[in-house]
Design a protein around this motif. Structure first.
Motif: not given
Lengths: 490, 95
Positions: A59-74
């Motif tokens: 949320d604080a990041a200034t540069e974002k990608t398509g996956l920024t902040g996306i919750p994933l399972g590994i």
């Protein structure tokens, strides 16, 4: 507000970009969905504090990608530094990697949120998630009082995506382990071309066949997540040093002029009529979207499964030799006077489950003196022929091949308990050829069977043409308009 | 080809997996089921066919033969079931 965990990656990305939602809200929705879904056995280890830290950072990041902040399972096969990574095996009990797999390092670098580790078959050996030391993962789809398998080996990944516990998940596919669970759960699963995603830090099963890929709710999400996972890695000598295209940009939906091959050898004996009808439906859908359909022949198809059950166990027996009770994981209790061979034998007998033991021993046998040529070398020659079949089809102008993903819909947990191991292996009959030839393949949900369970079709593409393949899958997805979701019972 | 109890015992030994005698018949039977599947490969004419060594045509990457990593004994030993004084510890090997 709708439950945020039900969003797709693309929807969540756009809502975050528009300031409508935050990653913290999205992550909290997933964490609470996970907490309420214990009965599905999808997650083996959760990392809620890490997830919220990741979300706040996103949320604080200034540069974002398509996956920024996306919750994933590994999937539990990927080493995540400091987080238990067991490949769902007792022999790796307590193992905490001191390093990060390349794929997860790239994902966290893109700003993705780590929710936890997902259940799977032990060392990715299984087609039902019933060989896991964590217990079964359960399919969120349910049509009677039976609990159904989510498929395997990436069963936890498929169950988690289908039940909206995460927005997307990583999987791995050695003989169908991404595509079969995707088909069983009404989700999308992509096995990329061998070499597209780095294997560094992914617990090895059969190194010439293993390939990681995305498991998602939609084809678009698969394109986005693949973009985060793929890329050249000097740490994996088989990683392809090729430019990474923008996979999402390939999704135009325009497939006019594309040629789709229908392989006649995939029409196997005893194939349920519903699978055959689904296949015909898929063919009609692609035709409707403007593709040209041609019948093709892949004559060595029926030898893919036998060859796979030489090559995969052979490679597994070598890869799993490292689990010896010395360097990591679990060591058996020793009796007074036990020597080092006793330690190896006892550790491996109690650390590996029955299916893993079976495959390690089959692999040992086919590689042993006197049998190497008869089994292992013969299987490698047959593999050359299987790949040649595909090469010839592509050379003749076929852009992709359409086939069913699985011979049946999801079956009940425990129903295969008394069958001999080969019956379970038959689940992979349509998927394993793709690993043998190193090709990209994607399973797309296309319909429901009479009982209401999802069925998938598989598209197989040319090597390193995932963009094209995803676009075909996107067109199929649009034509199929599959929107069914499992009714919540958990 | 069919696997007898002696072969099953030998394979278990080679694989360093302890299998008690009473489980050998079941193991041999499972091996035989799997070999029944594998034996279909004998139907294929593989005369003159090269065994596959790499599924993608590219040549394996080379790199300069220099040390690029190391000097992290604590990390290497962190997951050992028994580590002592900077070493992996195992039962006595030499009499």
């Amino acid at each position: 507000m709708t439950e945020l965990n039900r969003l797709t990656i693309a929807e969540a990305r756009d809502k975050m970009a528009g300031g409508e939602i935050t990653s913290v809200e999205l992550t909290e929705a997933c964490l609470s969905a996970i907490e309420g879904a214990g009965v599905l056995g999808a997650f083996a280890h959760t990392t809620p504090e890490r997830a919220l830290d990741d979300a706040r950072a996103a949320d604080a990041a200034t540069e974002k990608t398509g996956l920024t902040g996306i919750p994933l399972g590994i999937k539990d096969l990927f080493c995540v530094e400091g987080v238990p990574t067991q490949a769902a095996s007792r022999i790796l009990e307590g193992f905490k990697p001191q390093y990060e797999s390349t794929i997860t390092r790239q994902l966290w670098g893109s700003g993705a949120v780590m929710l936890g580790k997902l259940n799977m078959d032990e060392f990715a050996m299984g087609s039902s998630n019933e060989t896991s030391v964590y217990g079964n993962a359960v399919n969120p789809w349910k049509v009677d009082d039976r609990q159904l398998t989510p498929g395997g080996s990436s069963g936890g990944s498929a169950a988690a995506v289908a039940a909206d516990l995460c927005l997307g998940a990583t999987g791995t596919d050695t003989g169908g382990s991404i595509r079969q669970p995707a088909a069983f759960t009404g989700t999308v699963g992509l096995k990329p071309t061998y070499g597209r995603c780095s294997r560094w830090g992914v617990v090895a099963f059969a190194s010439s066949l293993d390939q990681a890929g995305p498991m998602t709710k939609t084809v678009r999400d698969a394109a986005i997540l693949l973009g985060g996972m793929a890329g050249h890695d000097p740490m994996d000598s088989t990683s392809a040093d090729l430019p990474l295209p923008d996979f999402e940009a390939a999704l135009t939906g325009d497939i006019r002029g594309k040629t789709i091959g229908i392989p006649r050898e995939y029409r196997v004996d005893n194939m349920p009529a519903e699978i055959d009808e689904l296949w015909a439906k898929g063919r009609a859908m692609l035709e409707e979207a403007g593709a040209k359909i041609v019948d093709i022949s892949l004559p060595h198809t029926k030898y893919a499964l036998p060859a796979y059950y030489v090559i995969a166990p052979a490679e597994a027996s070598s890869n799993l030799a490292r689990y010896d009770g010395v360097r990591f994981g679990r060591r058996a209790e020793l009796a007074p006077g036990d020597g080092i061979t006793d330690m190896y034998e006892k550790t491996r007998a109690e650390g590996f489950g029955p299916e893993v033991q079976r495959r390690v021993m089959v692999g040992t046998y086919v590689l042993s003196a006197g049998y190497y040529d008869a089994y292992y070398n013969r299987a490698r020659k047959v593999r050359t022929l299987i790949k040649r079949d595909f090469d010839e089809a592509f050379a003749a102008g076929v852009d992709a091949i359409l086939a069913p993903t699985t011979p049946t819909a999801a079956f009940g947990l425990g129903e295969m308990a008394d069958a001999d191991p080969v019956q379970m292996y038959l689940n992979d009959v349509f998927t394993v050829t793709v690993n043998m030839a190193g090709l990209p393949g994607i399973s797309v949900p296309v319909g429901l069977d009479a009982s209401g369970l999802p069925l998938g079709l598989q598209l197989v593409g040319r090597p390193f043409e995932e963009g094209d393949l995803l676009n075909l899958a996107y067109a199929l997805e649009r034509e199929a308009a599959f929107v069914a979701k499992p009714a919540r019972w958990w | 080809m069919s696997i007898d109890l002696e072969t099953a015992r030998k394979v278990a030994k080679l694989a360093r997996i302890r299998v008690e005698d009473e489980h050998l018949p079941e193991l041999a039977q499972e091996f035989n089921a799997i070999l029944g599947l594998i034996d279909h490969l004998n139907e294929v004419d593989v005369e003159g066919v090269e065994p596959m060594t790499s599924v993608t045509p590219q040549r394996l990457k080379r790199r300069v033969d220099v040390v690029t990593d190391g000097d992290q004994p604590a990390k290497v030993l962190a997951n050992a079931p028994d580590a002592r004084e900077g070493f992996f510890a195992v039962p006595k090997v030499v009499e």
